[in-house]
Enzyme design. Structure first.
Site, mmCIF file in Angstrom:
data_model
loop_
_atom_site.group_PDB
_atom_site.id
_atom_site.type_symbol
_atom_site.label_atom_id
_atom_site.label_comp_id
_atom_site.label_asym_id
_atom_site.label_seq_id
_atom_site.Cartn_x
_atom_site.Cartn_y
_atom_site.Cartn_z
ATOM 1 C CG ASP A 163 -5.663 -0.536 2.004
ATOM 2 O OD1 ASP A 163 -5.037 -1.566 1.097
ATOM 3 O OD2 ASP A 163 -6.330 0.232 1.495
ATOM 4 C CG HIS B 213 -1.876 1.070 1.209
ATOM 5 N ND1 HIS B 213 -2.934 1.164 0.541
ATOM 6 C CD2 HIS B 213 -1.950 2.343 1.983
ATOM 7 C CE1 HIS B 213 -3.542 2.299 0.731
ATOM 8 N NE2 HIS B 213 -3.072 2.905 1.516
HETATM 9 C C1 GAR Z 1 1.646 1.075 -6.346
HETATM 10 O O1 GAR Z 1 2.087 2.288 -6.065
HETATM 11 C C2 GAR Z 1 0.718 0.224 -5.074
HETATM 12 O O2 GAR Z 1 1.125 0.635 -3.971
HETATM 13 C C3 GAR Z 1 -0.590 0.953 -5.337
HETATM 14 O O3 GAR Z 1 -0.954 0.884 -6.968
HETATM 15 C C4 GAR Z 1 0.347 1.395 -7.372
HETATM 16 C C5 GAR Z 1 0.544 0.152 -8.567
HETATM 17 O O4 GAR Z 1 1.745 0.613 -9.504
HETATM 18 N N1 GAR Z 1 -1.886 0.186 -4.584
HETATM 19 C C6 GAR Z 1 -2.598 0.644 -3.966
HETATM 20 O O5 GAR Z 1 -2.879 1.851 -4.108
HETATM 21 C C7 GAR Z 1 -3.774 -0.334 -3.219
HETATM 22 N N2 GAR Z 1 -4.543 0.198 -2.391
HETATM 23 P P1 GAR Z 1 2.234 -0.095 -10.287
HETATM 24 O O6 GAR Z 1 1.141 -0.749 -11.168
HETATM 25 O O7 GAR Z 1 3.169 0.654 -11.063
HETATM 26 O O8 GAR Z 1 2.916 -1.357 -9.753
#
Ligand code: GAR
Length: 200
Positions: free
Chosen positions: A155, A114
């Site tokens: 979360d 997260h």
């Molecule tokens: C990441 O920053 C992850 O922490 C977030 O989505 C992004 C995905 O990036 N997740 C959340 O917000 C979950 N609540 P990516 O597709 O470049 O890996």
């Protein structure tokens, strides 16, 4: 299924990565474990047709499936995951809530990342830039990442690892997202390895 499984080496610990978006964390995890003797990225699961992470799966020749809501919230795709001998599920920007059927089939074997310091800035609707906007709006001086077990609440499961970064007065949601991504890429793959190695 795209790129049907041609990896018959079942002696390794097999990971499924669940993602909804671009997949930069997925790419880092794949790179990290590419030549690993013990851990294999065996499946990419995505809920969004056309998501960048599916192109990564294609390029890396990793099996992928696009899941469908009704089925996910019924059987959690557990039969397919079991058939593919998946041992751990790694969420990397996966935006659907994980159903109880899946949590029960993989107790303490589902991990999420997260982009904030939980328990702050978590919960339904708190993902990606919404998180960074909320952190900036609250005037926080620091933010960070939380790697945690997944339970039936958004979360919420036990924290495994956190890392912090500074929030500067001139940060924007985009610049903060970059800092957070840097932390995620540095720590998520290594934390996964540590967890799997010590839990085995
Ligand atoms: C990441 O920053 C992850 O922490 C977030 O989505 C992004 C995905 O990036 N997740 C959340 O917000 C979950 N609540 P990516 O597709 O470049 O890996």
């Amino acid at each position: 299924m795209n790129n049907p499984d041609n990896n018959n080496d079942r002696s390794k610990t097999r990971l499924a990565i669940f993602a909804s978006g671009t997949g930069s964390n997925t790419q880092k995890i794949i790179d990290y474990f590419r030549n690993d003797d013990n851990i294999n990225i065996s499946l990419i699961v995505c809920n969004k047709r056309g998501a960048g992470v599916l192109q990564i799966a294609e390029r890396e020749n990793i099996p992928s499936i696009v899941i469908e809501k009704g089925k996910f919230f019924t059987d959690g795709y557990v039969p397919i995951l079991q058939e593919m001998k998946i041992d751990w599920i790694i969420l990397a920007g996966f935006l659907w809530k994980v159903p109880v059927s899946l949590i029960q089939a993989f107790p303490n074997r589902i991990v999420n990342i997260h982009p904030a310091l939980l328990p702050k800035y978590g919960g339904k609707g708190m993902y990606g830039h919404f998180v960074h906007e909320a952190v900036l709006a609250a005037g926080e001086k620091e933010s960070g990442i939380t790697i945690h077990y997944v339970d039936e609440h958004f979360d919420h499961g036990e924290t495994i690892f956190q890392a912090k970064c500074r929030v500067d007065s001139n940060d924007t949601p985009d610049s903060l997202a970059q800092k957070i991504h840097t932390l995620e890429h540095r720590y998520y793959p290594a934390t996964i390895r540590e967890l799997i190695t010590t839990k085995k």
